[in-house]
Design a protein around this motif. Sequence first.
Motif, PDB file in Angstrom:
ATOM      1  N   UNK A 133      57.041  32.789  15.732  1.00  0.00           N
ATOM      2  CA  UNK A 133      56.778  33.128  14.331  1.00  0.00           C
ATOM      3  C   UNK A 133      57.939  32.682  13.450  1.00  0.00           C
ATOM      4  N   UNK A 134      59.159  32.939  13.900  1.00  0.00           N
ATOM      5  CA  UNK A 134      60.312  32.516  13.107  1.00  0.00           C
ATOM      6  C   UNK A 134      60.360  30.984  12.972  1.00  0.00           C
ATOM      7  N   UNK A 135      60.036  30.263  14.050  1.00  0.00           N
ATOM      8  CA  UNK A 135      60.005  28.806  13.965  1.00  0.00           C
ATOM      9  C   UNK A 135      58.935  28.318  13.000  1.00  0.00           C
ATOM     10  N   UNK A 136      57.767  28.941  13.029  1.00  0.00           N
ATOM     11  CA  UNK A 136      56.689  28.546  12.114  1.00  0.00           C
ATOM     12  C   UNK A 136      57.070  28.856  10.671  1.00  0.00           C
ATOM     13  N   UNK A 137      57.745  29.962  10.437  1.00  0.00           N
ATOM     14  CA  UNK A 137      58.204  30.290   9.076  1.00  0.00           C
ATOM     15  C   UNK A 137      59.205  29.250   8.582  1.00  0.00           C
ATOM     16  N   UNK A 138      60.105  28.812   9.468  1.00  0.00           N
ATOM     17  CA  UNK A 138      61.077  27.789   9.077  1.00  0.00           C
ATOM     18  C   UNK A 138      60.379  26.472   8.773  1.00  0.00           C
ATOM     19  N   UNK A 139      59.413  26.088   9.577  1.00  0.00           N
ATOM     20  CA  UNK A 139      58.673  24.849   9.308  1.00  0.00           C
ATOM     21  C   UNK A 139      57.940  24.926   7.971  1.00  0.00           C
ATOM     22  N   UNK A 140      57.370  26.072   7.675  1.00  0.00           N
ATOM     23  CA  UNK A 140      56.675  26.214   6.397  1.00  0.00           C
ATOM     24  C   UNK A 140      57.642  26.105   5.231  1.00  0.00           C
ATOM     25  N   UNK A 141      58.805  26.745   5.369  1.00  0.00           N
ATOM     26  CA  UNK A 141      59.798  26.643   4.296  1.00  0.00           C
ATOM     27  C   UNK A 141      60.259  25.199   4.118  1.00  0.00           C
ATOM     28  N   UNK A 259      51.297  26.438   7.265  1.00  0.00           N
ATOM     29  CA  UNK A 259      50.760  27.795   7.082  1.00  0.00           C
ATOM     30  C   UNK A 259      49.813  28.171   8.214  1.00  0.00           C
ATOM     31  N   UNK A 260      48.978  27.202   8.653  1.00  0.00           N
ATOM     32  CA  UNK A 260      48.074  27.479   9.775  1.00  0.00           C
ATOM     33  C   UNK A 260      48.867  27.746  11.056  1.00  0.00           C
ATOM     34  N   UNK A 261      49.936  26.975  11.278  1.00  0.00           N
ATOM     35  CA  UNK A 261      50.774  27.207  12.457  1.00  0.00           C
ATOM     36  C   UNK A 261      51.426  28.585  12.402  1.00  0.00           C
ATOM     37  N   UNK A 262      51.839  28.998  11.184  1.00  0.00           N
ATOM     38  CA  UNK A 262      52.422  30.328  11.041  1.00  0.00           C
ATOM     39  C   UNK A 262      51.384  31.412  11.288  1.00  0.00           C
ATOM     40  N   UNK A 263      50.171  31.214  10.749  1.00  0.00           N
ATOM     41  CA  UNK A 263      49.111  32.199  10.999  1.00  0.00           C
ATOM     42  C   UNK A 263      48.793  32.300  12.491  1.00  0.00           C
ATOM     43  N   UNK A 264      48.784  31.152  13.167  1.00  0.00           N
ATOM     44  CA  UNK A 264      48.511  31.161  14.592  1.00  0.00           C
ATOM     45  C   UNK A 264      49.611  31.902  15.348  1.00  0.00           C
TER      46      UNK A 264
END
Length: 481
Positions: A133-141, A259-264
Motif C-alpha cells: 500500500x505504501x509503495x502504491x501511494x508513492x507511485x500515485x504521488x 490509483x487502481x494499483x493503490x486500490x488493489x
Amino acid sequence: MELDKLTIDRGPGPRRATRRSTKIVPIALLAAVLGGLYLAAPMIRQRLSAAPAEAPEVAVARAELVDLARARPATAGTESATSANGYVVARRRAALSADTPGRIVELNVEEGSVVSAGDVVARLYADEAEAAVRGAEADLAASRLAIDAAVASTNSARTRLTEARAAVDTARSQARETEVALGLGENEAKRATRLFEQGALPTEQRDRAVFGELQARARDEAARARVTRSEAAVSAADAEVQALEVAEAQARARVPAAEAALDRARAVLDKTFVRAPFDGVVVLKDAEVGEVVSPNALGGQSRGSVATMVDFSTLEVQVELPETILGSVTQDGAASVYFDAFPDERFPARVDRIWPTANRQKATIELRVVLDATDPRLRPEMGARVVFERPAADPEEPAVEDDNAADPELTLAVPRTAVVERDGVRGVFTLDGDTVLFQPVRTGASRGGRIAIVDGLEAGAEFAVRPGPDLRSGATVRRKR
C-alpha cells in the motif's frame, strides 16, 4: 480272631478334651463380633448423622388454586391441536472467514461478544500488504507530480512557440522593408548608370548608387534568411509543444493506473481484516491468535473460520412436521411456542415458511415459525414445542354465550410430575422441613400439564415437583435452589 481289639474305648482320654474345645470356639467368635460392633458404634452413628449432607436434591413448589380450564403450558394442545418439537435457529447466521490465507495476530471477540456491522473481529499478519500500500501511494504521488512537470514543460514550450511566431512576424516586416529598400537601390543604380553613360553624372556618384543597391540587396537577403530561421523555429516549437502534450497525456493516464494499483493494494490489505457483516452476537470462537486460517480450508494445518455470529433479531423456531399432519398447518397460521427453558410461558407466533420439498428419509416437512415479539432470553439451539392453532370458527356463525362462564372455577392442582405411585397408591411427597412424607391423594381431571387434587392435599402445602423413583417417605432431602 482277637475281637477285643475291635472294641471302642469310651473312657476318659484326649478325645473328650477335643470335643469340649470345639464348643468354646463359637462362643469366642460371638464375643469378638459383639466387641467389634461395640467399638464401631461411634463410627456408625457419625455416618448416620452425616447422611443429610448426601441427601437427594428436589425442586419444591406450593400447591395452589388455578383455573385449570385455561392452563396452557408446554404440553398444551397435544390432545386438541397439532403440535411438534423444534429448535431455535437464526435466519441470519455467518461463519466469519478471512478472504486470504494468513496467521491471526489479533482477535477482538469472545463467545457472547456483541458486534456491529463493520467491526473488526480479527486481523491477520499484514506487513507485506501494508508495504504494498505504501509503495502504491508513492507511485500515485509520483504520477501526479509527473503531471505537474509535464504541464509546466508544455506551457513553457507554448510560450516559446508564441515567441517564435512573433519573431517570424518581425522578420517578415523587416524583409518587406529591405525589399522596398532594395527596389529603391536598384532604381537609383539604374538611373545613375544611365546618366553616367550619357556623361551627365560623374563616376563617383554612379559607384555610390551601385554600392547602395548592393547593400540593399544584402540586407534583403539577410531579412529573408531571418524569416526562414524564424519560421523553422516556429515549426520546432510547435513540434515540441505537441510532444510535451503527448507526454502530459501519458502522465495523466498513469494516474488512474496508479490509483487502481493503490486500490488493489488496499483491497489486499483489507482482506487481512475479518469484519462483522451485520449486527449480532458471537456464539462460537473457532480460532485463536497464532493459528493460520484459510478461506478454502479443508483440513490440515489451517482453519476455515475465525468466529460464528448470529443476528438474534432473526431467531425463529425450526420444526420438522410429519407429512401425515401437514394438512392441519397453514401458511401464516397462528401458533403457540413453549420453550423447554420456560415450560409454563406461552410465546405467540405464526408460521412464516413451509419448505417446498419433503425429507424422504424422515417423511417430514420443514417449517419455520416466527415469534410475534423477540425475547432476549432466547438462545440458538434451545428446544421448543410448537402448537399450531386451528383456524377460528366461521365468523358468520353466531357465538353461543355461556352465563355460567363469567367467573373462573379455581381448582387445587399440581404438576403431573408431582403425582407418583408407591406400592399401588397414588400420592405426592410433601415436605416437613427437610423430610419428605408420602401423602396419598385422590386426583381429578388433568389439563395443560397439571392435574386436579380432589382430596389429600391442602392449598399452600409444599411438595416435591419431580420426586425420583428411589425417593421414599421419611427420607431427608435438600431443596433445590
